[in-house]
Design an enzyme around this catalytic site. Structure first.
Site, mmCIF file in Angstrom:
data_model
loop_
_atom_site.group_PDB
_atom_site.id
_atom_site.type_symbol
_atom_site.label_atom_id
_atom_site.label_comp_id
_atom_site.label_asym_id
_atom_site.label_seq_id
_atom_site.Cartn_x
_atom_site.Cartn_y
_atom_site.Cartn_z
ATOM 1 N N ARG A 98 0.838 -1.200 0.000
ATOM 2 C CA ARG A 98 0.000 0.000 0.000
ATOM 3 C C ARG A 98 0.868 1.243 0.000
ATOM 4 N NH1 ARG A 98 -4.997 -1.924 3.125
ATOM 5 N NH2 ARG A 98 -6.501 -1.429 1.513
ATOM 6 N N GLN A 153 -1.103 2.722 -5.750
ATOM 7 C CA GLN A 153 -2.515 2.978 -5.443
ATOM 8 C C GLN A 153 -3.463 2.484 -6.530
ATOM 9 O OE1 GLN A 153 -3.251 7.028 -4.275
ATOM 10 N NE2 GLN A 153 -2.450 6.666 -2.239
ATOM 11 N N ASP A 184 -4.277 -1.209 -6.175
ATOM 12 C CA ASP A 184 -4.671 -1.634 -4.833
ATOM 13 C C ASP A 184 -6.088 -2.219 -4.848
ATOM 14 O OD1 ASP A 184 -5.300 -1.884 -2.181
ATOM 15 O OD2 ASP A 184 -4.684 0.143 -1.610
ATOM 16 N N SER A 204 -8.207 -2.070 -1.572
ATOM 17 C CA SER A 204 -8.943 -0.815 -1.365
ATOM 18 C C SER A 204 -10.141 -0.715 -2.287
ATOM 19 C CB SER A 204 -8.034 0.392 -1.615
ATOM 20 O OG SER A 204 -7.145 0.543 -0.554
ATOM 21 N N TYR A 239 -1.369 0.261 9.752
ATOM 22 C CA TYR A 239 -2.437 -0.692 10.061
ATOM 23 C C TYR A 239 -2.631 -0.811 11.566
ATOM 24 C CZ TYR A 239 -2.470 -2.440 5.270
ATOM 25 O OH TYR A 239 -2.601 -2.565 3.922
#
Ligand SMILES: NC(=O)c1ccc[n+]([C@@H]2O[C@H](COP(=O)([O-])OP(=O)(O)OC[C@H]3O[C@@H](n4cnc5c(N)ncnc54)[C@H](O)[C@@H]3O)[C@@H](O)[C@H]2O)c1
Length: 383
Positions: free
Chosen positions: A122, A127, A130, A133, A227
């Site tokens: 990540r 992005q 990803d 997500s 996280y």
């Protein structure tokens, strides 16, 4: 180069790995794109759209992928399909490498280069690849509309000549990508939303989408890479105790909490749900996690009654909105494929962090260390 797009075979999977509008990105490289008939059907993308976009429909892909250099799928391929891959073929899919060691061993033994979409790091540069997500975004939205649908009351405040109807109170636990989307969606529908997450940074994010951040007198749990960390048993009990009055006061509860590589945390006991008012709704996005969801008693794919509340258990929630979920996933996959390509051929740069992190097997080896450790355990090859 021949790319194969398969029809998914795992139960409840409705998505497709490549959507027609992205076929041209691969044919533009001079590659042939072969699509198994019906691959996009459940995602509302008929065969004709693929043909019109320049793909070849090939019924033979259902039982023989040996002609493919690159196979794209959402779920990992079935083992019998893996065993018949061409040596050196590349696969791109979700691939829960530590949970499916026998499949990883097959990929290794057939000499496949396999990439797992959930292992794409990540980092900012990744992005657009990803998929965790993109699919969480879909899941979070879906949870919010399921919640609104099950709740037999207005979400917004209504001031009418016949009196005022107060807004519904929604509580969201876990404010990652899915949770923030669930908050934003229930807010747009007019609910009053309160949310809690163990990460310190989450409070500001919760407020930025219009909800009240619940602050508990507990230390925050930041882990590596932004996280959450796993809770101790003692902290988990204290958190449940402190959250009980908030749960009892809510008309609806949506839970989306997860810790990467760990079991989903049990945030809400059945006794807490029993304290909710009759007609309340609980939506547990994490219900299909291997060791159970965030809410005790939730069942994946079912609505069960606990006390006076209806409890909805998520089961492959992104697949419940297959058209947009597939579109986003396909964009993630084609961007990863573009990264793996040099001069019109698959030629990954193994020094690249994204390539190195997301590769599970290559050239007869398991490159993903946690999966290799599982395979080295006694019985690991057959688990
Ligand atoms: N490209 C990027 O940089 C990028 C992309 C996506 C997400 N992220 C970040 O990664 C983080 C995690 O996002 P995610 O959606 O993958 O999370 P996730 O699916 O792993 O977990 C969902 C949420 O549950 C929360 N949670 C875990 N245990 C909890 C508990 N006991 N009680 C309450 N909440 C709990 C986590 O903090 C997280 O916010 C976020 O900070 C997010 O902004 C970064």
């Amino acid at each position: 180069m021949r790319v194969a797009v398969v029809r998914e075979t795992r139960e409840h999977e409705t998505r497709v790995a490549l959507t027609p509008e992205l076929v041209g990105r691969l044919t533009g490289l001079g590659w042939e794109v072969a699509v198994e008939p019906g691959a996009g059907e459940r995602a509302l993308r008929p065969d004709e759209e693929y043909a019109a976009a320049g793909a070849v429909l090939d019924p033979g892909l259902a039982h023989d992928l040996s002609g493919a250099d690159l196979v794209l799928s959402v779920q990992p391929l079935a083992r019998e399909r893996v065993r018949r891959l061409r040596r050196g073929a590349t696969t791109v899919s979700f691939l829960p490498a530590t949970q499916e060691p026998a499949l990883v061993a097959d990929l290794r033994d057939v000499g496949a280069t396999s990439f797992a979409m959930e292992l794409v790091p990540r980092i900012s540069r990744a992005q657009s690849m990803d998929a965790l997500s993109s699919q969480s975004l879909v899941a979070g939205y879906r949870c919010a509309v399921v919640c609104a649908g099950l709740l037999r009351r207005f979400l917004p405040l209504n001031m009418t000549a016949a009196g005022t109807v107060p807004p519904a109170e929604v509580m969201v636990l876990g404010a990652g990508v899915a949770g923030l989307q669930a908050i934003a969606t229930t807010r747009r529908l007019g609910a009053v939303v309160r949310a809690y997450d163990v990460r310190a940074a989450a409070a500001e994010e919760i407020r930025s989408v219009g909800a009240h951040a619940i602050e508990l007198e507990l230390p925050t749990l930041e882990g590596a890479g932004g996280y959450a960390r796993e809770m101790s048993q003692e902290r988990a009990e204290r958190q449940r105790e402190l959250l009980t009055p908030y749960v009892a006061a809510a008309d609806a509860l949506i839970t989306t909490a997860a810790v990467p590589g760990r079991a989903a945390p049990l945030l809400v006991t059945a006794a807490m749900v029993e304290q909710m008012r009759p007609g309340s709704v609980v939506v547990d996005l994490a219900a299909d996690a291997p060791t159970g969801g965030n809410v005790e008693g939730s069942v994946p794919g079912e609505v069960v009654r606990i006390g006076g509340a209806q409890v909805w258990g998520g089961r492959n929630v992104p697949a419940q909105m297959p058209e947009p979920a597939s579109r986003l996933y396909a964009a993630n996959v084609t961007d990863l494929v573009a990264l793996l390509t040099r001069d019109g051929a698959l030629d990954p740069d193994w020094e690249d962090e994204i390539v190195a992190s997301s590769c599970v097997t290559h050239d007869g080896e398991v490159r993903h260390e946690p999966a290799r450790l599982v395979l080295e355990e006694p019985g690991g090859e057959t688990a």
